[in-house]
Design a protein around this motif. Structure first.
Motif, PDB file in Angstrom:
ATOM      1  N   ASP A  78      27.776  59.740   9.151  1.00 21.59           N
ATOM      2  CA  ASP A  78      28.710  60.879   8.395  1.00 21.59           C
ATOM      3  C   ASP A  78      28.809  62.092   9.373  1.00 21.59           C
ATOM      4  OD1 ASP A  78      25.925  61.645   7.961  1.00 21.59           O
ATOM      5  OD2 ASP A  78      26.492  62.288   6.078  1.00 21.59           O
ATOM      6  N   CYS A  79      28.261  62.063  10.603  1.00 19.07           N
ATOM      7  CA  CYS A  79      28.152  63.498  11.263  1.00 19.07           C
ATOM      8  C   CYS A  79      29.045  63.049  12.775  1.00 19.07           C
ATOM      9  CB  CYS A  79      26.613  63.612  11.512  1.00 19.07           C
ATOM     10  SG  CYS A  79      26.330  65.261  12.460  1.00 19.07           S
ATOM     11  N   PRO A  80      29.910  63.655  12.923  1.00 22.95           N
ATOM     12  CA  PRO A  80      30.735  63.671  14.170  1.00 22.95           C
ATOM     13  C   PRO A  80      30.022  64.234  15.337  1.00 22.95           C
ATOM     14  CG  PRO A  80      31.957  65.260  12.682  1.00 22.95           C
ATOM     15  CD  PRO A  80      30.778  64.575  11.925  1.00 22.95           C
ATOM     16  N   PRO A 113      17.256  60.333  10.306  1.00 24.92           N
ATOM     17  CA  PRO A 113      17.036  59.465  11.473  1.00 24.92           C
ATOM     18  C   PRO A 113      17.577  60.127  12.658  1.00 24.92           C
ATOM     19  CG  PRO A 113      18.812  58.643  10.111  1.00 24.92           C
ATOM     20  CD  PRO A 113      18.365  59.636   9.288  1.00 24.92           C
ATOM     21  N   CYS A 114      18.484  61.109  12.550  1.00 24.78           N
ATOM     22  CA  CYS A 114      19.200  61.969  13.936  1.00 24.78           C
ATOM     23  C   CYS A 114      18.138  62.731  14.533  1.00 24.78           C
ATOM     24  CB  CYS A 114      20.333  62.491  13.452  1.00 24.78           C
ATOM     25  SG  CYS A 114      20.266  63.674  12.293  1.00 24.78           S
ATOM     26  N   VAL A 115      16.943  62.919  13.802  1.00 22.40           N
ATOM     27  CA  VAL A 115      15.929  63.967  14.781  1.00 22.40           C
ATOM     28  C   VAL A 115      14.879  63.130  14.894  1.00 22.40           C
ATOM     29  CG1 VAL A 115      17.021  65.859  13.434  1.00 22.40           C
ATOM     30  CG2 VAL A 115      14.965  65.087  12.415  1.00 22.40           C
ATOM     31  N   SER A 116      14.790  61.910  14.476  1.00 23.16           N
ATOM     32  CA  SER A 116      13.381  61.069  14.814  1.00 23.16           C
ATOM     33  C   SER A 116      13.238  61.005  16.181  1.00 23.16           C
ATOM     34  CB  SER A 116      13.608  59.768  14.185  1.00 23.16           C
ATOM     35  OG  SER A 116      12.383  58.962  14.264  1.00 23.16           O
ATOM     36  N   LEU A 117      11.852  60.976  16.730  1.00 21.40           N
ATOM     37  CA  LEU A 117      11.469  60.908  17.878  1.00 21.40           C
ATOM     38  C   LEU A 117      11.328  59.374  18.561  1.00 21.40           C
ATOM     39  CD1 LEU A 117       8.872  63.792  18.539  1.00 21.40           C
ATOM     40  CD2 LEU A 117      11.359  63.544  19.305  1.00 21.40           C
ATOM     41  N   ASN A 118      10.844  58.538  17.270  1.00 16.85           N
ATOM     42  CA  ASN A 118      10.468  57.312  17.687  1.00 16.85           C
ATOM     43  C   ASN A 118      11.576  56.257  17.104  1.00 16.85           C
ATOM     44  OD1 ASN A 118       8.160  57.799  19.189  1.00 16.85           O
ATOM     45  ND2 ASN A 118       7.063  58.125  17.195  1.00 16.85           N
ATOM     46  N   PHE A 119      12.236  56.707  16.005  1.00 16.42           N
ATOM     47  CA  PHE A 119      13.160  55.949  15.172  1.00 16.42           C
ATOM     48  C   PHE A 119      14.578  56.510  15.319  1.00 16.42           C
ATOM     49  CE2 PHE A 119       8.870  55.636  13.634  1.00 16.42           C
ATOM     50  CZ  PHE A 119       8.649  54.237  13.708  1.00 16.42           C
ATOM     51  N   TYR A 120      14.888  57.259  16.237  1.00 16.25           N
ATOM     52  CA  TYR A 120      16.359  57.434  16.263  1.00 16.25           C
ATOM     53  C   TYR A 120      17.616  56.853  16.043  1.00 16.25           C
ATOM     54  CZ  TYR A 120      20.727  59.823  17.735  1.00 16.25           C
ATOM     55  OH  TYR A 120      22.026  60.492  18.048  1.00 16.25           O
ATOM     56  N   GLU A 121      18.489  57.141  15.144  1.00 18.24           N
ATOM     57  CA  GLU A 121      19.635  56.511  14.860  1.00 18.24           C
ATOM     58  C   GLU A 121      20.587  57.606  14.551  1.00 18.24           C
ATOM     59  OE1 GLU A 121      19.676  53.764  11.457  1.00 18.24           O
ATOM     60  OE2 GLU A 121      17.828  52.777  12.358  1.00 18.24           O
ATOM     61  N   GLU A 126      26.490  70.425  16.432  1.00 17.51           N
ATOM     62  CA  GLU A 126      27.087  71.266  15.476  1.00 17.51           C
ATOM     63  C   GLU A 126      26.442  71.244  13.935  1.00 17.51           C
ATOM     64  OE1 GLU A 126      28.940  73.721  16.779  1.00 17.51           O
ATOM     65  OE2 GLU A 126      28.470  73.077  18.561  1.00 17.51           O
ATOM     66  N   CYS A 127      25.702  70.196  13.761  1.00 19.09           N
ATOM     67  CA  CYS A 127      25.490  70.064  12.257  1.00 19.09           C
ATOM     68  C   CYS A 127      24.054  70.986  12.064  1.00 19.09           C
ATOM     69  CB  CYS A 127      24.867  68.506  12.350  1.00 19.09           C
ATOM     70  SG  CYS A 127      24.492  67.953  10.620  1.00 19.09           S
TER      71      CYS A 127
END
Length: 137
Positions: A102-104, A90-98, A108-109
């Motif tokens: 677990d990622c600070p 979800p953290c790379v989604s263009l339309n459904f970002y969340e 840097e991930c």
């Protein structure tokens, strides 16, 4: 992995795009030809109709037909309707970002960086292919 719903939806759209003439195509014909369970196909076709890809006509010569030309139906749009987000996280989604819980710091991930590349390359393929491309064979 591609869901059966999406696989069957793509097969049904391709079948309609390849059909000869302007008559609507009946679900039973698609189901038999493409080996898709008819009840499941009915649900998929309803989703595609509500999303603006298909129109339907009732009656003896009823069935489904494309609303747009096959060359105007991009696979990215079909995939989003049937499959949901194209991005794998979800953290790379263009339309459904969340943001991932677990990622600070997503900048840097290492997973985030990789998944952006996967998303971008997947989108490139899906945006550059239309229903016309699928039905050309």
């Amino acid at each position: 992995m591609l869901s059966k719903k999406t696989k069957y939806g793509l097969k049904a759209l391709t079948y309609i795009a390849k059909s000869v003439g302007d008559l609507p195509v009946q679900i039973s014909e698609i189901s038999k030809s493409e080996n898709i369970p008819q009840k499941f196909l009915e649900s998929i076709m309803l989703t595609l109709r509500k999303s603006g890809f298909l129109g339907s006509k009732k009656g003896k010569h009823g069935g489904y037909y494309l609303i747009k030309e096959p060359s105007e139906i991009k696979m990215a749009d079909v995939m989003r309707v049937l499959e949901g987000p194209i991005a794998m996280v979800p953290c790379v989604s263009l339309n459904f970002y969340e943001k991932c819980d677990d990622c600070p710091d997503e900048h840097e991930c290492s997973v985030h960086k990789l998944m952006i590349q996967v998303r971008d390359n997947t989108l490139k393929v899906l945006r550059n292919n239309t229903l016309e491309d699928l039905s050309a064979s």
